[in-house]
Structure formats: structure tokens, C-alpha cells
Design a protein around this motif. Structure first.
Motif, PDB file in Angstrom:
ATOM      1  N   THR A   3      13.082  43.097  23.155  1.00 29.79           N
ATOM      2  CA  THR A   3      12.261  42.599  22.058  1.00 29.79           C
ATOM      3  C   THR A   3      13.082  41.782  21.077  1.00 29.79           C
ATOM      4  N   GLU A   4      14.308  42.202  20.796  1.00 26.16           N
ATOM      5  CA  GLU A   4      15.198  41.454  19.933  1.00 26.16           C
ATOM      6  C   GLU A   4      15.522  40.098  20.540  1.00 26.16           C
ATOM      7  N   SER A 303       7.525  48.765  19.292  1.00 26.28           N
ATOM      8  CA  SER A 303       7.595  47.314  19.448  1.00 26.28           C
ATOM      9  C   SER A 303       7.223  46.598  18.146  1.00 26.28           C
ATOM     10  N   THR A 305       7.620  47.814  15.104  1.00 29.33           N
ATOM     11  CA  THR A 305       8.724  47.994  14.165  1.00 29.33           C
ATOM     12  C   THR A 305       9.866  47.039  14.474  1.00 29.33           C
ATOM     13  N   VAL A 306      10.195  46.927  15.770  1.00 31.97           N
ATOM     14  CA  VAL A 306      11.282  46.029  16.162  1.00 31.97           C
ATOM     15  C   VAL A 306      10.934  44.583  15.823  1.00 31.97           C
ATOM     16  N   GLU A 307       9.708  44.190  16.107  1.00 39.31           N
ATOM     17  CA  GLU A 307       9.304  42.811  15.838  1.00 39.31           C
ATOM     18  C   GLU A 307       9.309  42.524  14.337  1.00 39.31           C
ATOM     19  N   ARG A 309      11.162  44.021  12.033  1.00 37.24           N
ATOM     20  CA  ARG A 309      12.541  43.922  11.564  1.00 37.24           C
ATOM     21  C   ARG A 309      13.182  42.617  12.020  1.00 37.24           C
ATOM     22  N   THR A 329      23.691  49.794  18.876  1.00 40.73           N
ATOM     23  CA  THR A 329      22.778  50.525  19.755  1.00 40.73           C
ATOM     24  C   THR A 329      23.286  50.551  21.192  1.00 40.73           C
TER      25      THR A 329
END
Length: 400
Positions: A3-4, A303, A305-307, A309, A329
Motif C-alpha cells: 500500500t505504501e 488499508s 489507515t495506511v492510505e 498516513r 517495519t
């Protein structure tokens, strides 16, 4: 991790639709305020005028007395400059000065020199100590006003005796000049004074209150009779409404800047708004203690939350923080796979030898060191490449 890697494809800049959604409330409020201002300006732009204006039909206007004078053959002309008022002084004219306190000292002196011994009548409406001593020497205004508006005449002035009680109570005057008529006394101080000129042909009348000239009080007591007699003794009435825009109000060498022209209330109001804004900013920025983590009331997908951030990182151009999060990580997940305690996952001397000794790990120690502990990427492309390489390294180590 993947996702990052899609970070550059996610735009943090708001679209035109989002900007309109956020700003439409403010725009609507501004449009409503503008429309209200236009409507109010249209309503106020009719034939109405200000207080003590013989053209005004408002309760505090003087159109009624002007109409009554016209019915008796007295013409009324409105002037707004000192030059017009001075030019109008003659034996056949009554000059009414509506607000004498608006005149400057220089204007008051010039007006008195024009009206003195002119043979006409000058009527001053409620002058205070600021103006009465220059416009009518021999009269001093008392600082205490009359408590009762309606007063009996109690003098020998024919106009006052015929009118009877009238609403003259307002500013009270002490008369030091002999031969003056002192009428409608309040605690032995007159609220209407008539000073005859030295030639005995003209006079100056000082009225303590404007009530007898107002439309809404003209029919009360003897107000109409007194007003008609004071203003109708001559065939012409010049109604002087002093204006702040009169050029004679400023001295020839008086040059004022922008802030000098602003009323003092605007400056104080601006200062108060500044302090209010500072206090509001201080209140909003206060922090009474350390931040306390709270559990979210609802579950949010990882997903999202990751997006979210990732968008924050991109908006702040924080590639160093994003790269550090990716590397940290990855090291945490790789350490147990190569037999290194998690507590030592971020120590290069413990993690790198274990990775090099792993059978499925490719690349030399220098490459792995640059990948896991290297400098932050210089642009978004380098950040994507770093994420791909970390994914590839983790897949190799996990490969059975």
C-alpha cells in the motif's frame, strides 16, 4: 508494504469539487450579506434625510414645521456649507443653525462675525459650552441639563407668552449680558434665551432643546406656536445643517493622514479585535498535559489507515519519515526469520550478519545495509524503488 508503494498515485491536493464543497457555506453567507447591504442601501436611498432636516418626514425630522411655514409665506432653504450660511445673513432672513457643536472654532468665529449686527435673526439649536460662548457671547451653558422637557415660559417675550408651555427643557444657560430675554427657566436657569443685537434690529435666539422642531412632537404643548413664531418672524428661513465635508472645517495648512481621518472608535475596535484574535489563538493552541491515546469507537480497515498516513506523508513531503517507517517495519519482521531477537532488530551489527548467513538471502552485506539502514530517498521515485526492494528482500527471506 504494498500500500505504501502506491503512494505517488494518491493525490493529497483537493479537487475543484472538494474545494467548492468546503467553501460553499462561506460563499453563501457572503452573498447573503452583500444582498442585505444592497437592500438596506436601496431602502435608505429614498427621500428621507437626517435629524432636524426640514426635508425629512422621519419622527426626528422637521418637514412639518417647514410645511407650516410655507403655508404662511415663509420660504425655507437648506444650506450645508459655512460660505452659504454667511452669504444668507440679512435683515429679511432667519438663520437656523441645526447642530452648532459640529462647527470648528474657526467656523464659529466666522459665523458670529457674519451674523453679528446683520439685522436678521440667528437661532442656535441646543448649543453646548463648546459653541455657545463664541456664537452668542454673554451666554454660558450649564453642565447639568433640565430634567423636565416641558417648561412654562415665565418671561415677557411675546412669542413665549403666546405659545405657553413648550418642550424646551434641555441645555440650561446662564446669561451675563443685560437686556436678554430669559424664558422657560429650569431651576432659575433659562432654556430659551433671546439676545438683541446692538442695533436692536436683529437678535440671536438660543434654544436649549430641538424638540419643538421635531415632526413627532410639533403638535404637543405650545411647540408649534413657539416654532412658527421663532422661525417665521422674517420672510426667509435659511436652515443651516453643518456638514463634516465642508472645506471650511479644515485649516488651510491642515493635512491629515489616513489614520487621522479614521474615527477613534475604529482604531480602538481594531485593537480589541486583535487582542480577541490573540486570545482565541491562545485558547485553541492550549495543551493542558500530555497526549492521551484513546481507542477508536469503530474499527477502521488497516488499508484505510495506511492510505491516510501515506497521504499525510506526501502532503508534508516527509519521504524521510515514510522511508524510516518502511525500513523499521521490515527489520522488525525480518529479525525473527533469521533468528535475531526483535529487541536487536534495529542494530546493524546483529541483523546484517544474520541476513548474510541466511541461505535464501541474495546480495552482499553492503547492499543490504544500504537497503535497511541507508539514507532517506531523494524523491518519490526513489521511495517507490525502496519499497519494492524491501518487499523483494522480505520475500527472499521468507522463501522456503
Amino acid at each position: 508494504m504494498t500500500t505504501e508503494a502506491t503512494l505517488p498515485s494518491t493525490s493529497a491536493s483537493p479537487t475543484a469539487r472538494q474545494m467548492w464543497t468546503r467553501a460553499r457555506g462561506i460563499v453563501l453567507a457572503l452573498v447573503i450579506l452583500l444582498m442585505a447591504a444592497v437592500v438596506m442601501a436601496a431602502i435608505r436611498s429614498d427621500a428621507r434625510h437626517g435629524s432636524l432636516d426640514p426635508r425629512s418626514a422621519d419622527p426626528y425630522g422637521s418637514r412639518a414645521v417647514a410645511q407650516l411655514l410655507a403655508d404662511r409665506g415663509v420660504s425655507t432653504r437648506v444650506v450645508t456649507t459655512l460660505a452659504e450660511a454667511r452669504a444668507a445673513t440679512d435683515p429679511d432672513t432667519t438663520l437656523l443653525v441645526a447642530v452648532p457643536d459640529l462647527l470648528t472654532e474657526r467656523q464659529q468665529s466666522q459665523l458670529h462675525s457674519a451674523t453679528n449686527d446683520s439685522g436678521g435673526r440667528t437661532l442656535l439649536v441646543a448649543p453646548s459650552s463648546w459653541s455657545v460662548e463664541r456664537l452668542a457671547p454673554g451666554i454660558v451653558a450649564s453642565p447639568a441639563t433640565s430634567l423636565d422637557s416641558t417648561r412654562p415660559p415665565a418671561c415677557d417675550l411675546p412669542a413665549a407668552r403666546r405659545a405657553g408651555p413648550a418642550d424646551t427643557g434641555g441645555v440650561r444657560y446662564t446669561v451675563t449680558r443685560p437686556g436678554a430675554d430669559k424664558c422657560y427657566p429650569s431651576e432659575r436657569l433659562a432654556t430659551l434665551v433671546r439676545l438683541p443685537d446692538a442695533s436692536r434690529d436683529g437678535d440671536t435666539v438660543v434654544l436649549g432643546a430641538p424638540d419643538i422642531l421635531y415632526n413627532d412632537s410639533l403638535d404637543e404643548q405650545g411647540n408649534a406656536s413657539l416654532a412658527l413664531q421663532l422661525l417665521g418672524s422674517r420672510p426667509h428661513l435659511v436652515w443651516y445643517l453643518p456638514s463634516l465635508s465642508d472645506a471650511s472645517a479644515a485649516a488651510p495648512d491642515d493635512e491629515k493622514g489616513f489614520f487621522d481621518l479614521l474615527p477613534s472608535g475604529w482604531l480602538w475596535g481594531t485593537l480589541q479585535l486583535f487582542f480577541a484574535a490573540a486570545l482565541a489563538a491562545l485558547w485553541r493552541a492550549r495543551r493542558l498535559g500530555p497526549l492521551v491515546p484513546e481507542k477508536l469507537p469503530v474499527a477502521i480497515r488497516a488499508s484505510e489507515t495506511v492510505e491516510g498516513r501515506a497521504r499525510l506523508y506526501r502532503k508534508a513531503n516527509a519521504r524521510d519519515r515514510a522511508a524510516a517507517a518502511l525500513r523499521s517495519t521490515t527489520r522488525t519482521r525480518l529479525a525473527p526469520l533469521v533468528g535475531v531477537p526483535v529487541a536487536q532488530a534495529h542494530a546493524p551489527e546483529a541483523l546484517l550478519p544474520a541476513l548474510s548467513a541466511h541461505p535464501h538471502s541474495s546480495g552482499d552485506g553492503q547492499t543490504v545495509h544500504a537497503l535497511l539502514f541507508g539514507p532517506p530517498p531523494s524523491d518519490d521515485t526513489a521511495l517507490i524503488t525502496l519499497a519494492d526492494q524491501l518487499d523483494a528482500l522480505e520475500r527472499e527471506v521468507r522463501r522456503p
